[in-house]
Write an enzyme that holds these catalytic residues in place. Sequence first.
Site, PDB file in Angstrom:
ATOM      1  N   ASP A  86     -57.994  49.191  12.839  1.00  0.00           N
ATOM      2  CA  ASP A  86     -57.140  48.584  13.876  1.00  0.00           C
ATOM      3  C   ASP A  86     -57.881  48.645  15.212  1.00  0.00           C
ATOM      4  O   ASP A  86     -57.552  49.444  16.078  1.00  0.00           O
ATOM      5  CB  ASP A  86     -55.798  49.322  13.959  1.00  0.00           C
ATOM      6  CG  ASP A  86     -54.850  48.674  14.958  1.00  0.00           C
ATOM      7  OD1 ASP A  86     -55.104  47.540  15.392  1.00  0.00           O
ATOM      8  OD2 ASP A  86     -53.854  49.333  15.321  1.00  0.00           O
ATOM      9  N   CYS A 130     -56.021  42.295  16.989  1.00  0.00           N
ATOM     10  CA  CYS A 130     -55.370  41.669  18.139  1.00  0.00           C
ATOM     11  C   CYS A 130     -56.221  40.517  18.683  1.00  0.00           C
ATOM     12  O   CYS A 130     -55.936  39.992  19.761  1.00  0.00           O
ATOM     13  CB  CYS A 130     -55.100  42.700  19.231  1.00  0.00           C
ATOM     14  SG  CYS A 130     -56.590  43.535  19.845  1.00  0.00           S
ATOM     15  N   PHE A 175     -60.062  53.688  14.548  1.00  0.00           N
ATOM     16  CA  PHE A 175     -59.393  53.302  15.797  1.00  0.00           C
ATOM     17  C   PHE A 175     -57.923  53.714  15.689  1.00  0.00           C
ATOM     18  O   PHE A 175     -57.011  52.921  15.917  1.00  0.00           O
ATOM     19  CB  PHE A 175     -59.503  51.798  16.058  1.00  0.00           C
ATOM     20  CG  PHE A 175     -60.909  51.263  16.029  1.00  0.00           C
ATOM     21  CD1 PHE A 175     -61.699  51.287  17.168  1.00  0.00           C
ATOM     22  CD2 PHE A 175     -61.450  50.730  14.867  1.00  0.00           C
ATOM     23  CE1 PHE A 175     -63.003  50.776  17.138  1.00  0.00           C
ATOM     24  CE2 PHE A 175     -62.738  50.214  14.831  1.00  0.00           C
ATOM     25  CZ  PHE A 175     -63.525  50.244  15.970  1.00  0.00           C
ATOM     26  N   ASN A 200     -50.462  56.096  14.780  1.00  0.00           N
ATOM     27  CA  ASN A 200     -49.420  55.136  14.420  1.00  0.00           C
ATOM     28  C   ASN A 200     -49.453  54.790  12.939  1.00  0.00           C
ATOM     29  O   ASN A 200     -48.406  54.641  12.296  1.00  0.00           O
ATOM     30  CB  ASN A 200     -49.573  53.878  15.270  1.00  0.00           C
ATOM     31  CG  ASN A 200     -48.437  52.888  15.110  1.00  0.00           C
ATOM     32  OD1 ASN A 200     -47.263  53.248  15.216  1.00  0.00           O
ATOM     33  ND2 ASN A 200     -48.772  51.634  14.847  1.00  0.00           N
TER      34      ASN A 200
END
Length: 443
Positions: free
Chosen positions: A375, A401, A306, A311
Amino acid sequence: MARRRKRKPIPELPVEVTIEKLSHEGRGITHIDGKTVFVDNALPGEKIMMKYARVSSKFDEGYSEEILEPSESRIEPACSNFEICGGCSLQHMSSADQISFKQSILAEHFNHFGGIEPNEWLEPLQADTLGYRKKARLGAKYVMKKETCLVGFREKRSSFLAEISDCPVLVKSVDRLIMPLRELIGSLDSRQSTPQIEIAVGDKQTALVVRHMEPLSDGDQAAWMAFAKEHEVELYFQPKGPTTVHKVLPEGSEERLTYRLDDFDVELRFHPMDFTQVNASINQKMVKLAIELLAPEPGDKVLDLFCGLGNFTIPLATQCDHVVGVEGVDTMVERGYENASHNQLSNVDFYQADLQKDFSDKEWAKDGFDKILIDPPRSGALDVVQYLPKFGAKRIVYVSCNPATLARDAGVMKEHGYKLLQAGVMDMFPHTAHVESIAVFEK
């Protein structure tokens, strides 16, 4: 023909109640005659006068009209719009207690899914609590009765836009635009067909993506361009779906913004519509922490699932032999390679795959990896964690998250022999009940 049920009348008079605890959404919980009531702007232990907002068969909803006995956790909200705007739910609670609340949610979910507890709780990651939000979708609505335009977020308990003039959680370059945007949109021919403005902010640029449901008149286009020049923002128009987004100003410039990750001396390029973390200062700390916890060695082969636009992938590539990034969207694979080239990194590969489905036939999935970073979106990574034994990684860092799906996935990882070494929360969204967390697993 089925009879339409009549809505129960909402009691008009306020009721004195004592708040027992907070819901996971950050609302106070009390009980009246055995029925659960969720209360906005209320903290555990407080005695308040509550007014009903909604009544249903299973539970009721209300809000605090008067605080009779305040909690020690209560502070004065930084935003004057707090009681009406739905953008924040916890500004009345001290930052320290917000963090404790979020960590308790994470611990509760771990306990619920198999009685899991980390060997060590990590220190919470905290940074700016105001002026932090670099990504937002602002609603816009022209109200004919008031002859005014509203720009911002929805009201609490309502689909209507809150009437605000500023927003202290937005970065200053966006906060200062709330009133000018209201004035501009209210003056346009298209004021009733401009439903939203997407905001994206890089290290040096602020971009506005204007959604317009009807073609813009020459006058409206000129007005938007004059606005963009005056306020020194990059301007994009979106006449239909996301693929129709196109840059208007500065003319001839690339459709890219940038942000740096200084600890790794890399710079990431992104389109205003790409997913990026809303809190740049937390993102800097989060990337550094995740890579420290993963502890890549020079000869390691690392898998980043993911991965988005890279990032984590790009800084990871500066630390080890080879990195493979996997993402569900083709455009993000392109962006990943763009960022690798931009940072002159040749030891990274990107692949497209739907990680919520069976990906076992993919060539990259047949390889072994020393370490893995995950992630995922809110739905978690259930298919991924069930496949982990085939990757053979000894150490995994999971950035989440959604504490519920992290805990669920941790339960599956436990079955595969992975121990939860460390876990902690990261204050990605201060003043909201959103819980961003990180966990380290080892086999």
